[in-house]
Design an enzyme around this catalytic site. Structure first.
Site, mmCIF file in Angstrom:
data_model
loop_
_atom_site.group_PDB
_atom_site.id
_atom_site.type_symbol
_atom_site.label_atom_id
_atom_site.label_comp_id
_atom_site.label_asym_id
_atom_site.label_seq_id
_atom_site.Cartn_x
_atom_site.Cartn_y
_atom_site.Cartn_z
ATOM 1 N N TRP A 69 0.533 -1.171 0.119
ATOM 2 C CA TRP A 69 0.000 -0.009 -0.036
ATOM 3 C C TRP A 69 0.997 1.174 -0.018
ATOM 4 C CZ3 TRP A 69 -4.599 -1.119 4.001
ATOM 5 C CH2 TRP A 69 -5.231 -2.394 3.592
ATOM 6 N N HIS A 83 13.248 -2.678 -1.118
ATOM 7 C CA HIS A 83 12.236 -1.869 -2.254
ATOM 8 C C HIS A 83 12.923 -0.907 -3.043
ATOM 9 C CE1 HIS A 83 8.908 -0.101 -4.332
ATOM 10 N NE2 HIS A 83 8.099 -1.041 -4.145
ATOM 11 N N GLU A 131 11.421 -6.335 -9.256
ATOM 12 C CA GLU A 131 10.639 -5.288 -9.843
ATOM 13 C C GLU A 131 11.432 -4.323 -10.624
ATOM 14 O OE1 GLU A 131 9.658 -3.073 -6.075
ATOM 15 O OE2 GLU A 131 11.948 -2.825 -5.724
ATOM 16 N N GLY A 176 1.414 -3.017 -6.431
ATOM 17 C CA GLY A 176 1.422 -1.659 -5.815
ATOM 18 C C GLY A 176 0.263 -0.901 -6.027
#
Length: 251
Positions: free
Chosen positions: A10, A95, A167, A233
């Site tokens: 989130w 990330h 990613e 996402g």
């Protein structure tokens, strides 16, 4: 056979009202029992989300954790032991937004990886290349180096209790996405790199794709042999869209 996983990040989104609405929408979803499903809210909503999702199959994780497992004098940080105490089950580490915007380097990320595992939680290790690196043909070199940093520090066995998320940075929040074949190529290379260390571990580790996954492209992405689900996402902020992605992973 690897069990699919769909995890919703989130990010820095949500108010008390919007989180309550999202929880309500998630509870109503018909979710497949064959898929591990997680959401990772902003930490101040963790307890609220865990309480709201009781009775569902959805587990709750965190977007980051401190460099040490135990509580201590680290202003503004949250220890992985505190996340475990709150009821979290997994934590993102590395990330791209933290690598690129916060400037987190491999040394820091390795400490976080170790702390997360020491607290009994599952690290979701994020790796990926920028658009410039992709254009330069450096994709496999970059993701290989990021992965090697963890293996060199902890050994291949540390990945038995971890998830890896590829990613491509250029596809996050841009609406762009790697084609299923492009994503599969990188996932296959990651698994091959792991297999050089230990074939059994390589076959067991779940590899998630995290680059603008939507309900419209999820089925095709998840049909690839080395893509075991997604790190979602923006689409995870819509309960119906997220539910559709989860169902795609279960097909």
């Amino acid at each position: 056979m690897r069990r699919p996983m769909v995890a919703g990040n989130w990010k820095m989104h949500g108010t008390r009202a919007s989180v309550a609405e999202l929880i309500e929408g998630l509870v109503k979803q018909a979710l497949p029992g064959s898929v591990d499903i997680a959401v990772m809210p902003a930490s101040l909503f963790t307890s609220r989300v865990i309480e709201g999702l009781q009775g569902t199959s959805i587990i709750v994780g965190a977007q980051d954790a401190a460099i040490q497992a135990e509580q201590g004098a680290l202003t503004g940080e949250i220890a992985s032991s505190q996340l475990a105490d709150a009821g979290c089950k997994l934590v993102l580490v590395g990330h791209s937004e933290r690598r690129q915007l916060i400037g987190e380097q491999d040394e820091v990320l390795n400490k976080k990886f170790a702390a997360i595992q020491a607290s009994g939680l599952t690290p979701v290790l994020c790796i990926g290349e920028t658009l410039e690196e992709r254009k330069a043909g450096q994709t496999l070199e970059v993701v290989g180096r990021q992965l090697d940093s963890v293996i060199a520090e902890f050994g291949i066995g540390a990945l038995v209790n971890a998830v890896i998320a590829y990613e491509p940075v250029w596809a996050i929040g841009t609406g762009l996405t790697a084609s299923p074949q492009e994503a599969q190529e990188v996932h296959a290379a990651i698994r091959a790199q792991l297999a050089k260390e230990n074939a059994e571990v390589a076959q067991g580790v779940r590899l998630l794709y995290g680059g603008s996954v939507k309900a419209a492209n999820a089925v095709e992405l998840f049909s690839m042999p080395d893509i075991d689900g997604g790190l979602i996402g923006g689409a995870s902020l819509n309960a119906d869209e997220f539910g559709a992605i989860c169902r795609a992973a279960g097909n």
